[in-house]
Each structure stands twice: as C-alpha cells, then as structure tokens.
Design an enzyme around this catalytic site. Structure first.
Site, PDB file in Angstrom:
ATOM      1  N   SER A  27       0.813  -1.219   0.000  1.00 44.98           N
ATOM      2  CA  SER A  27       0.000   0.000   0.000  1.00 44.98           C
ATOM      3  C   SER A  27       0.842   1.263   0.000  1.00 44.98           C
ATOM      4  CB  SER A  27      -0.948   0.010   1.201  1.00 44.98           C
ATOM      5  OG  SER A  27      -1.914  -1.008   1.089  1.00 44.98           O
TER       6      SER A  27
ATOM      7  N   GLY B 284      -4.456  -1.856  -0.878  1.00 41.02           N
ATOM      8  CA  GLY B 284      -3.629  -1.539  -2.035  1.00 41.02           C
ATOM      9  C   GLY B 284      -3.298  -0.057  -2.097  1.00 41.02           C
TER      10      GLY B 284
ATOM     11  N   TYR C 223      -7.057   7.935   1.524  1.00 36.84           N
ATOM     12  CA  TYR C 223      -8.389   8.201   0.977  1.00 36.84           C
ATOM     13  C   TYR C 223      -9.436   7.602   1.908  1.00 36.84           C
ATOM     14  CZ  TYR C 223      -5.656   9.357  -3.129  1.00 36.84           C
ATOM     15  OH  TYR C 223      -4.742   9.921  -3.973  1.00 36.84           O
TER      16      TYR C 223
ATOM     17  N   GLN D 143     -12.778   1.220   0.060  1.00 40.29           N
ATOM     18  CA  GLN D 143     -13.003   2.397  -0.779  1.00 40.29           C
ATOM     19  C   GLN D 143     -13.637   2.019  -2.113  1.00 40.29           C
ATOM     20  OE1 GLN D 143      -9.007   3.937  -0.964  1.00 40.29           O
ATOM     21  NE2 GLN D 143      -8.836   3.949   1.274  1.00 40.29           N
TER      22      GLN D 143
ATOM     23  N   HIS E  60      -6.595  -1.849   9.671  1.00 42.59           N
ATOM     24  CA  HIS E  60      -5.950  -3.131   9.384  1.00 42.59           C
ATOM     25  C   HIS E  60      -5.985  -4.059  10.598  1.00 42.59           C
ATOM     26  CE1 HIS E  60      -4.202  -2.421   5.365  1.00 42.59           C
ATOM     27  NE2 HIS E  60      -4.312  -1.153   5.730  1.00 42.59           N
TER      28      HIS E  60
ATOM     29  N   CYS F 243      -9.390  -1.544   3.666  1.00 41.98           N
ATOM     30  CA  CYS F 243      -8.625  -0.415   3.140  1.00 41.98           C
ATOM     31  C   CYS F 243      -9.061  -0.050   1.711  1.00 41.98           C
ATOM     32  CB  CYS F 243      -7.132  -0.713   3.228  1.00 41.98           C
ATOM     33  SG  CYS F 243      -6.091   0.774   3.217  1.00 41.98           S
ATOM     34  N   LEU F 244      -8.219  -0.267   0.692  1.00 43.52           N
ATOM     35  CA  LEU F 244      -8.601   0.072  -0.675  1.00 43.52           C
ATOM     36  C   LEU F 244      -9.863  -0.672  -1.082  1.00 43.52           C
ATOM     37  CD1 LEU F 244      -7.857   1.510  -3.399  1.00 43.52           C
ATOM     38  CD2 LEU F 244      -6.727  -0.635  -4.022  1.00 43.52           C
TER      39      LEU F 244
ATOM     40  N   GLY G 141      -2.503   3.914  -3.921  1.00 42.23           N
ATOM     41  CA  GLY G 141      -2.989   4.862  -4.905  1.00 42.23           C
ATOM     42  C   GLY G 141      -4.408   5.349  -4.702  1.00 42.23           C
TER      43      GLY G 141
ATOM     44  N   GLU H 254      -5.241  -7.134  10.700  1.00 39.70           N
ATOM     45  CA  GLU H 254      -4.160  -8.127  10.644  1.00 39.70           C
ATOM     46  C   GLU H 254      -2.832  -7.569  11.120  1.00 39.70           C
ATOM     47  OE1 GLU H 254      -2.895  -5.491   7.600  1.00 39.70           O
ATOM     48  OE2 GLU H 254      -4.895  -6.158   8.161  1.00 39.70           O
TER      49      GLU H 254
ATOM     50  N   ASN I   7      -3.317   2.762   7.426  1.00 40.62           N
ATOM     51  CA  ASN I   7      -2.451   3.158   6.312  1.00 40.62           C
ATOM     52  C   ASN I   7      -3.313   3.512   5.112  1.00 40.62           C
ATOM     53  OD1 ASN I   7      -0.414   3.597   4.466  1.00 40.62           O
ATOM     54  ND2 ASN I   7      -0.061   1.428   4.073  1.00 40.62           N
TER      55      ASN I   7
END
Length: 372
Positions: A46, A241, A312, A273, A350, A269-270, A243, A352, A309
């Site tokens: 990420s 991930g 966005y 989103q 996260h 996370c990503l 970006g 994990e 982490n």
C-alpha cells in the site's frame, strides 16, 4: 556515507545522508507514527509510490528477517529516519535494514529532522518530493519533480498485484488462533482479489479456517459469480492496495457486478473504498492520511486501538445505503460499514496488523462465519 538531497513541492530543500539504494526517486511523502514494525511498513504494498517518514527516531535496531516481509519485495520509494542503526540486536534478526533496502531498490535517508518533516506534512498535507544521491542542484531537482507524474496519476495496482492465481496455505506465525480453527473450519474456498494484499491478511484468513485463493486485480467478476453459484467458493475478499481508488475504473465495474449478487464480501482499506465507489459514493483524499499503529476506533461504544495506512476515505453520505459500524476517534472519519440488505462488510483499518495492535482481529472470525 553518501549525501542525499531532498526537494519538496512546497519549495523546501534539504540535505541529509543516505543508506540503502542510490539514485534519483520521486514520490509522495507521508509520515507513520508506529513505534515498531518498520520492516512490515516498508514491505507493505500500500506504500507503493510513497516516501515514509518514521516518527520513531531509532530505526534499524532490530534488523530484518524473511518472516516479517508483508510481500515479496518493497514497493515504497524510500524511507526517512532520524537515526539509523546498522548494527542490530534481536534474536529474530537475520540481516541489517540497509541490505534490505539495497536488495529492493529503496532509498534510505537518515540524519534528518523527522519531527520537522512530520509537522510540515501535518500542517500542509502530504505532498510530492524528489530525493537524489546524484543531483545536488535545487533548481534541477525542482525541474525534475515538476515534470514527473503525481501519485494520483499512476495505477500502482498493476505493479503490486500478483500476475497469476495461487493458493495461500500459511497461517499466522504465532498460531494463536488454532483452537478457533478447529471449531469453525469451512469447506468453502474464498477468493482474495489482490490489489496489493499484505501477506499477514492472507495468514489471518487461513488461520480463521478458510481456504484462500488469490487472484490478480484484473479478475473477471462473471467467472467468480459462476463459481459462487456452483458452490465452488463461498465469498470474496477485496484487499488493501496503493494509490487513488478513483483511477480504478475497470476494477470498479467488476466490483459492481459482484455487489449485484448475494456473494458474501468483506474488504479492507482500498477494498473498502472500492465498495463505496462501486455503490456510487466517491471517496475523497485526506489532508495527510492515517498512517500508524495507535489510532483509536470506536465500534458500538467499544474502543479499539488500530493500525492504519490510507490517504483516501469513504464519504459520510454512505449512510444513505449502509450502517456505519466504526469511526476514527482522531478525526471522526468512517472506519467501517455494513451495507443495508447485503452480505457486505468493510473496514478501513488493518485488523491483521503485524506486529500489532490486535484489537480488531475478530473481523476475520466474522468473515469466516459469514462464509460458513
């Protein structure tokens, strides 16, 4: 010891010393407040396209080892530390951090005021920067930075995702959940969509009693739907991930196909989103993001300390179609949602996290039960 020169897009020009790889590199600078786990951070996919400033002043003192790698390589552009320790002392240490950075072509910057940089990012926001062991001229660095693409213009998913499907069989290295495994073993396989998945996410999924197949980010939703209807798989996991998720147009369209079915879906996370965007609620960029291992998140009145982490976030308007299950107590941003009338659950932090904290690890148990 070799000099390294740094130029930030706000005009700041700095000189420091380097370790690790050499060369000239452009990326986005962020800061991470974790006190431990620098190897896991450096190898977290990420962070692709980013320079990580560590607020922990002593880095390198426990060395590195193969078991703490979160991926097969390191995707961050570089790291900035106050004090680097080449000599390490830890019974699990196998090598020094400098060697890891050289092996994976990551620039290391040391002997720099990380407190100053962190306060700058906090006040002005994450920004692009260039660092070089070759170019000392400020104007030339500024010119190269201006000519380079910004992080939001690059699809790093294509770089970090696996190219071929594979089965992940390893559980968590400490095996703390083995007693739970025996109680909830499922005969169904789940498919993890790899947008830059961390190895420990896969470990925890296996540890929770699931059979884990990992597929590339260029997955075909129709094939997964057919496999679900044939009872070959029991659920789908959308991974973390790097970006800007708004650049992932093809991936969004495939996720939209998945959410139109009754497939159980969980995301981190990503992935969280992407689910929001696929439902028609575009994400937004935070000023300097959330990066660290000390973020309090409230879940139904219970406070969990979490690892974060991300740059966005999901918009508050998501409440039109989902229940907000988790909120960040630092800035009240959304950290978890459960979509109305769907078997879809996602979080931003996260669970994990390695080396920790582990307050949110129950998420994997919940998903195993959803699949079962």
């Amino acid at each position: 010891m070799q000099k390294v020169w740094i130029y930030l897009e706000n005009g700041t020009f700095l000189e420091a010393n380097s370790f690790g790889a050499k060369g000239t590199t452009v990326g986005e600078i962020v800061f991470n407040t974790s006190l431990t786990g620098y190897q896991e951070i450096i190898t977290d996919p990420s962070y692709a396209g980013q320079f990580v400033t560590f607020t922990m002043p002593e880095i390198g003192n426990v060395g590195v080892n193969k078991n703490d790698m979160e991926s097969s390589t390191a995707f961050c552009k570089g790291i900035l530390v106050r004090n680097y320790h080449h000599e390490y002392s830890n019974y699990r240490g196998e090598s020094d951090l400098c060697s890891l950075l050289k092996e994976h072509n990551v620039l290391g910057i040391k002997d720099i005021d990380t407190r100053y940089l962190t306060k700058m990012i906090r006040d002005e926001g994450a920004m692009m920067m260039i660092a070089s062991t070759e170019i000392s001229d400020k104007e030339e660095l500024a010119k190269q930075l201006a000519a380079s693409p910004r992080i939001e213009d690059i699809n790093y998913i294509e770089e970090v995702s696996t190219k071929e499907p594979y089965i992940h069989k390893n559980g968590a290295w400490n095996h703390q959940l083995l007693s739970y495994n025996k109680a909830v073993m499922s005969d169904k396989k789940i498919v993890v969509i790899d947008f830059g998945v961390k190895r420990n996410i896969l470990n925890e999924l296996v540890e929770s009693g699931l059979e884990v197949e990992v597929v590339p980010s260029s997955f075909n939703a129709d094939e997964l739907i057919a496999r679900y209807e044939a009872k070959e798989i029991g659920g789908v996991f959308l991974s973390n991930g790097p970006g800007d998720p708004l650049t992932l147009v093809k991936e969004k369209e495939e996720v939209q196909k998945l959410i139109a079915t009754d497939i159980p879906i969980i995301a981190i996370c990503l992935g969280n989103q992407l689910l929001s965007i696929a439902h028609g609620f575009d994400t937004y960029k935070l000023k300097f993001g959330q990066h660290g291992g000390n973020h309090p998140v409230v879940n139904n009145g219970v406070v969990e300390i979490t690892a974060q982490n991300h740059n966005y976030n999901v918009p508050d308007s998501i409440v039109k179609i989902a229940e907000v299950t988790h909120r960040n107590l630092f800035d009240d941003t959304i950290e978890g949602v459960r979509y109305n009338n769907k078997n879809i659950y996602s979080i931003q932090h996260h669970p994990e996290a390695s080396p920790g904290p582990h307050d949110s690890k129950y998420i994997f148990k919940q998903f195993a039960e959803m699949v079962k």
